[in-house]
Motif scaffolding. Structure first.
Motif, mmCIF file in Angstrom:
data_model
loop_
_atom_site.group_PDB
_atom_site.id
_atom_site.type_symbol
_atom_site.label_atom_id
_atom_site.label_comp_id
_atom_site.label_asym_id
_atom_site.label_seq_id
_atom_site.Cartn_x
_atom_site.Cartn_y
_atom_site.Cartn_z
ATOM 1 N N ILE A 1 0.849 -1.202 0.000
ATOM 2 C CA ILE A 1 0.000 0.000 0.000
ATOM 3 C C ILE A 1 0.878 1.243 0.000
ATOM 4 O O ILE A 1 0.656 2.190 -0.767
ATOM 5 C CB ILE A 1 -0.938 -0.010 1.228
ATOM 6 C CG1 ILE A 1 -1.960 -1.157 1.097
ATOM 7 C CG2 ILE A 1 -1.662 1.333 1.362
ATOM 8 C CD1 ILE A 1 -2.801 -1.365 2.349
ATOM 9 N N SER A 2 1.900 1.239 0.841
ATOM 10 C CA SER A 2 2.810 2.377 0.922
ATOM 11 C C SER A 2 3.574 2.586 -0.382
ATOM 12 O O SER A 2 3.764 3.722 -0.836
ATOM 13 C CB SER A 2 3.795 2.163 2.077
ATOM 14 O OG SER A 2 4.719 3.217 2.168
ATOM 15 N N ASP A 3 4.008 1.485 -1.008
ATOM 16 C CA ASP A 3 4.748 1.577 -2.274
ATOM 17 C C ASP A 3 3.899 2.201 -3.383
ATOM 18 O O ASP A 3 4.441 2.764 -4.348
ATOM 19 C CB ASP A 3 5.232 0.192 -2.706
ATOM 20 C CG ASP A 3 6.348 -0.342 -1.809
ATOM 21 O OD1 ASP A 3 6.936 0.452 -1.055
ATOM 22 O OD2 ASP A 3 6.619 -1.563 -1.854
ATOM 23 N N SER A 4 2.588 2.076 -3.260
ATOM 24 C CA SER A 4 1.680 2.660 -4.251
ATOM 25 C C SER A 4 1.455 4.154 -4.005
ATOM 26 O O SER A 4 0.744 4.801 -4.782
ATOM 27 C CB SER A 4 0.332 1.931 -4.233
ATOM 28 O OG SER A 4 0.484 0.569 -4.561
ATOM 29 N N GLY A 5 2.025 4.663 -2.922
ATOM 30 C CA GLY A 5 1.825 6.066 -2.592
ATOM 31 C C GLY A 5 0.574 6.316 -1.779
ATOM 32 O O GLY A 5 0.198 7.466 -1.523
ATOM 33 N N ALA A 6 -0.099 5.230 -1.381
ATOM 34 C CA ALA A 6 -1.333 5.346 -0.601
ATOM 35 C C ALA A 6 -1.015 5.223 0.889
ATOM 36 O O ALA A 6 0.094 4.842 1.273
ATOM 37 C CB ALA A 6 -2.331 4.265 -1.026
ATOM 38 N N THR A 7 -1.981 5.538 1.715
ATOM 39 C CA THR A 7 -1.840 5.376 3.157
ATOM 40 C C THR A 7 -2.855 4.362 3.648
ATOM 41 O O THR A 7 -3.811 4.007 2.938
ATOM 42 C CB THR A 7 -2.049 6.714 3.895
ATOM 43 O OG1 THR A 7 -3.331 7.259 3.535
ATOM 44 C CG2 THR A 7 -0.970 7.707 3.525
#
Length: 219
Positions: A81-87
Motif C-alpha cells: 500500500i505504501s509503495d503505491s503512494g497510498a496510506t
C-alpha cells in the motif's frame, strides 16, 4: 480516494457489519470477499485492491485481522500500500490525519501499526493456547463434544437444515462437490464432510475421485 477492504473467512459469515462501518467512514469503493486469510495470493479481491490503489488514496479496514492473520502478512500488505503512494487506516486504531507534518504522521502511523500487529498476533496465539487447554481439560472430564455442526438434519437454524438437505439431494443425484458449492454457496469442507457421512452410512455409492470432481464435471 477512500478505498475499503472487507473480508470474512467463510461463505457462512456476513460482511454487513464491516461494510456498514466502512461506509460510515466515507469509503467510496469497497473490495470485499469471503475467503480465508491464510494466503495473500489466494485472495483475489485483496490483489484487485492492491492493483487499484493510487498515490494519495487511503485504504480502510475495520480491523487489522481483516487484512492479514500474522505480522509478516500485515507488513507485506501495508508495504505494498505504501509503495503505491497510498496510506493505510484501520478503523479500530487512532487516526493521525490531523497531524500536519506528513513525515511525522507517517512515522507515528508506522510505530502504532508495528505495536498493534504484534499485539494482535500475540492475542491470537493466546486464544489458541487457551482453546487447546480448555479442550484438553474437557476431554479429561469426558465432557468435550467438539465444535457444533452447523449443517445437519437437526440444526436449529432452518437455513442450515435446508442447505444440508439440498446438499444431500444434489450429491445423491450425482452432482460434484464443486457444483454443490456453486449452487448453495457452502464451503468445500462442509460438502466433503456430508459426503463422507453419507458414504459411511451406505447412502451414497463410493466413487473413485476423478480429476473432474474438482472442476465441477468440466473436462
Amino acid at each position: 480516494m477512500k478505498i475499503g477492504y472487507a473480508r470474512v473467512s467463510s461463505t457462512e459469515q456476513n460482511l454487513a457489519r464491516q461494510i456498514d462501518a466502512l461506509q460510515k467512514a466515507g469509503v467510496e469503493k469497497i473490495f470485499q470477499e469471503k475467503v480465508s486469510g491464510a494466503s495473500i495470493s489466494a485472495r483475489p479481491q485483496l490483489q484487485a485492491m492492491l492493483s487499484f490503489i493510487r498515490e494519495k488514496d487511503t485504504v480502510y479496514v475495520l480491523s487489522l485481522d481483516r487484512l492479514g492473520r500474522n505480522s509478516k502478512d500485515l507488513s507485506n500488505i501495508i508495504q505494498q500500500i505504501s509503495d503505491s503512494g497510498a496510506t493505510f487506516q484501520s478503523l479500530d486504531l487512532p487516526d493521525f490525519a490531523a497531524v500536519q507534518d506528513e513525515n511525522l504522521r507517517n512515522m507515528l502511523t508506522s510505530i502504532l501499526l508495528t505495536v498493534f500487529k504484534y499485539q494482535a498476533e500475540a492475542e491470537r496465539k493466546n486464544i489458541r493456547e487457551r482453546q487447546a487447554e480448555g479442550i484438553r481439560l474437557a476431554k479429561q472430564r469426558g465432557v468435550y463434544k467438539g465444535k457444533p455442526v452447523l449443517y445437519s438434519p437437526h440444526s436449529p437454524n432452518p437455513r442450515y437444515r435446508h442447505a444440508y438437505k439440498e446438499t444431500v439431494r444434489m450429491l445423491r443425484s450425482g452432482a460434484t462437490a464443486a457444483q454443490v458449492r456453486r449452487e448453495l454457496g457452502i464451503s468445500m469442507n462442509t460438502i466433503y464432510r456430508i459426503k463422507s457421512e453419507l458414504t459411511a452410512k451406505g447412502k451414497l455409492p463410493q466413487k473413485k475421485p476423478t480429476e473432474n470432481d474438482d472442476l465441477g464435471g468440466v473436462k
